[in-house]
Scaffold this motif. Structure first.
Motif, mmCIF file in Angstrom:
data_model
loop_
_atom_site.group_PDB
_atom_site.id
_atom_site.type_symbol
_atom_site.label_atom_id
_atom_site.label_comp_id
_atom_site.label_asym_id
_atom_site.label_seq_id
_atom_site.Cartn_x
_atom_site.Cartn_y
_atom_site.Cartn_z
ATOM 1 N N ALA A 43 0.888 -1.114 -0.083
ATOM 2 C CA ALA A 43 0.030 0.003 0.032
ATOM 3 C C ALA A 43 0.668 1.204 -0.143
ATOM 4 O O ALA A 43 0.547 2.226 -0.725
ATOM 5 C CB ALA A 43 -0.971 0.049 1.411
ATOM 6 N N LYS A 44 1.661 1.106 0.865
ATOM 7 C CA LYS A 44 2.870 2.404 0.687
ATOM 8 C C LYS A 44 3.396 2.509 -0.442
ATOM 9 O O LYS A 44 3.829 3.836 -0.858
ATOM 10 C CB LYS A 44 3.739 2.317 1.972
ATOM 11 N N ARG A 45 4.037 1.600 -1.054
ATOM 12 C CA ARG A 45 4.652 1.676 -2.373
ATOM 13 C C ARG A 45 3.681 2.079 -3.542
ATOM 14 O O ARG A 45 4.351 2.532 -4.433
ATOM 15 C CB ARG A 45 5.176 0.466 -2.425
ATOM 16 N N THR A 46 2.347 1.977 -3.336
ATOM 17 C CA THR A 46 1.673 2.189 -4.253
ATOM 18 C C THR A 46 0.470 3.278 -4.335
ATOM 19 O O THR A 46 0.918 4.475 -4.435
ATOM 20 C CB THR A 46 0.920 1.136 -5.042
ATOM 21 N N PHE A 47 -0.637 2.981 -3.565
ATOM 22 C CA PHE A 47 -1.589 4.089 -3.549
ATOM 23 C C PHE A 47 -1.770 4.701 -2.007
ATOM 24 O O PHE A 47 -2.671 5.598 -2.089
ATOM 25 C CB PHE A 47 -3.109 3.353 -3.728
ATOM 26 N N SER A 48 -0.897 4.481 -1.329
ATOM 27 C CA SER A 48 -1.022 5.225 0.154
ATOM 28 C C SER A 48 0.498 5.458 0.718
ATOM 29 O O SER A 48 0.857 5.001 1.614
ATOM 30 C CB SER A 48 -1.910 4.149 1.216
ATOM 31 N N PRO A 49 1.045 6.276 -0.122
ATOM 32 C CA PRO A 49 2.432 6.664 0.195
ATOM 33 C C PRO A 49 2.637 7.491 1.621
ATOM 34 O O PRO A 49 3.803 7.554 1.949
ATOM 35 C CB PRO A 49 2.963 7.569 -0.929
ATOM 36 N N ASP A 50 1.563 7.834 2.289
ATOM 37 C CA ASP A 50 1.797 8.679 3.274
ATOM 38 C C ASP A 50 1.694 7.724 4.510
ATOM 39 O O ASP A 50 2.039 8.411 5.553
ATOM 40 C CB ASP A 50 0.742 9.867 3.569
ATOM 41 N N LEU A 51 1.817 6.527 4.438
ATOM 42 C CA LEU A 51 1.584 5.693 5.834
ATOM 43 C C LEU A 51 3.019 5.567 6.303
ATOM 44 O O LEU A 51 4.091 5.890 5.788
ATOM 45 C CB LEU A 51 1.261 4.313 5.175
ATOM 46 N N LEU A 52 3.034 5.471 7.705
ATOM 47 C CA LEU A 52 3.993 5.138 8.522
ATOM 48 C C LEU A 52 3.844 3.656 8.745
ATOM 49 O O LEU A 52 2.982 3.103 9.179
ATOM 50 C CB LEU A 52 4.236 5.956 9.751
ATOM 51 N N LEU A 53 4.951 2.882 8.691
ATOM 52 C CA LEU A 53 5.186 1.779 8.739
ATOM 53 C C LEU A 53 5.753 1.114 10.245
ATOM 54 O O LEU A 53 6.712 1.895 10.530
ATOM 55 C CB LEU A 53 5.747 0.771 7.828
ATOM 56 N N THR A 54 5.173 0.323 10.865
ATOM 57 C CA THR A 54 5.791 -0.291 12.038
ATOM 58 C C THR A 54 5.923 -1.785 11.953
ATOM 59 O O THR A 54 5.258 -2.428 11.357
ATOM 60 C CB THR A 54 4.837 0.115 13.297
#
Length: 245
Positions: A43-54
């Motif tokens: 999701a972060k690499r494609t359509f949700s780039p603003d995510l913070l990952l934990t």
């Protein structure tokens, strides 16, 4: 699509988990388990780039899972209670209203099996979005009534008057995707993974499931998404160990 590049059930599960974070904006994505983690990274690499990952606990991680920072517990709790987190948890049991159990199976006084304990599930479900990932869809997990409530479902949240920040976006299993758009905010079948029949889902679900007149198939990953899953995010194929064919 040729046999050599056929999309597997596990890959449909990754894409279904990724969709849980679509349009979430800048929130902390807290995936529990390999396939939810792969979905969050996709999701972060494609359509949700603003995510913070934990990593699911106290570390912030990059797109490849490497550690990028420390997330102090007090700051983590601030994000949780402020609704700036979307966690995808597991469930040992879940019912039609989304009540989840990860604590014990059987009577509380003398349980047949002791599990993780309630952990942070009540606070999670009452303060920020919580989705669920269940790699083995069965009547043992999708039950009429959970033996103990860990994560709070729609009926209990409404009874307690704590619905303002309560949100259960979706449940993903190895058979399909589910939401809570049924009567009285009960669980509804949102899509079937290809190769799975409606009869199979009903047979493996321990309560009456809301089913729309037309049930779509879980969307396929695009060619770009499929390449990312196979070559970048999970080149070792760990996803295939979590989901049966």
């Amino acid at each position: 699509m040729s046999t050599a590049t056929a999309i597997t059930r596990a890959e449909y599960c990754v894409i279904a988990c990724a969709e849980a974070w679509r349009d979430n904006g800048e929130v902390l994505a807290s995936p529990m388990g390999p396939i939810p983690s792969f979905g969050a990274r996709l999701a972060k690499r494609t359509f949700s780039p603003d995510l913070l990952l934990t990593d699911g606990e106290a570390l912030l991680v990059g797109l490849d899972g490497t550690v990028e920072g420390w997330l102090p517990y007090r700051r983590h709790l601030t994000m949780v209670t402020g609704g700036r987190r979307h966690v995808m948890m597991g469930a040992s049991q879940i019912d039609r209203y989304g009540n989840q159990n990860i604590s014990c199976v059987g009577d509380w006084e003398r349980p047949a099996r002791q599990l993780l304990g309630v952990r942070g599930a009540p606070v999670n479900t009452l303060n920020n979005p919580v989705s669920y990932w269940i790699p083995r869809h069965s009547r043992r997990v999708f039950v009429e009534r959970v033996d103990m409530v860990s994560g709070v479902g729609h009926d209990r949240a409404e009874a307690a008057g704590v619905t303002r920040f309560h949100r259960l976006p979706r449940v993903v299993s190895d058979l399909g995707v589910f939401d809570f758009g049924g009567p009285g905010r009960t669980m509804r079948l949102a899509s079937l993974h290809p190769g799975v029949t409606l009869d199979r889902v009903r047979e493996e679900t321990g309560f009456e499931l809301s089913v729309p007149a037309q049930v779509p198939a879980t969307r396929e990953p695009s060619a770009v998404e499929l390449r990312l899953i196979r070559e970048v995010i999970d080149p070792e194929g760990l996803r295939e160990r979590e989901v049966r064919g």
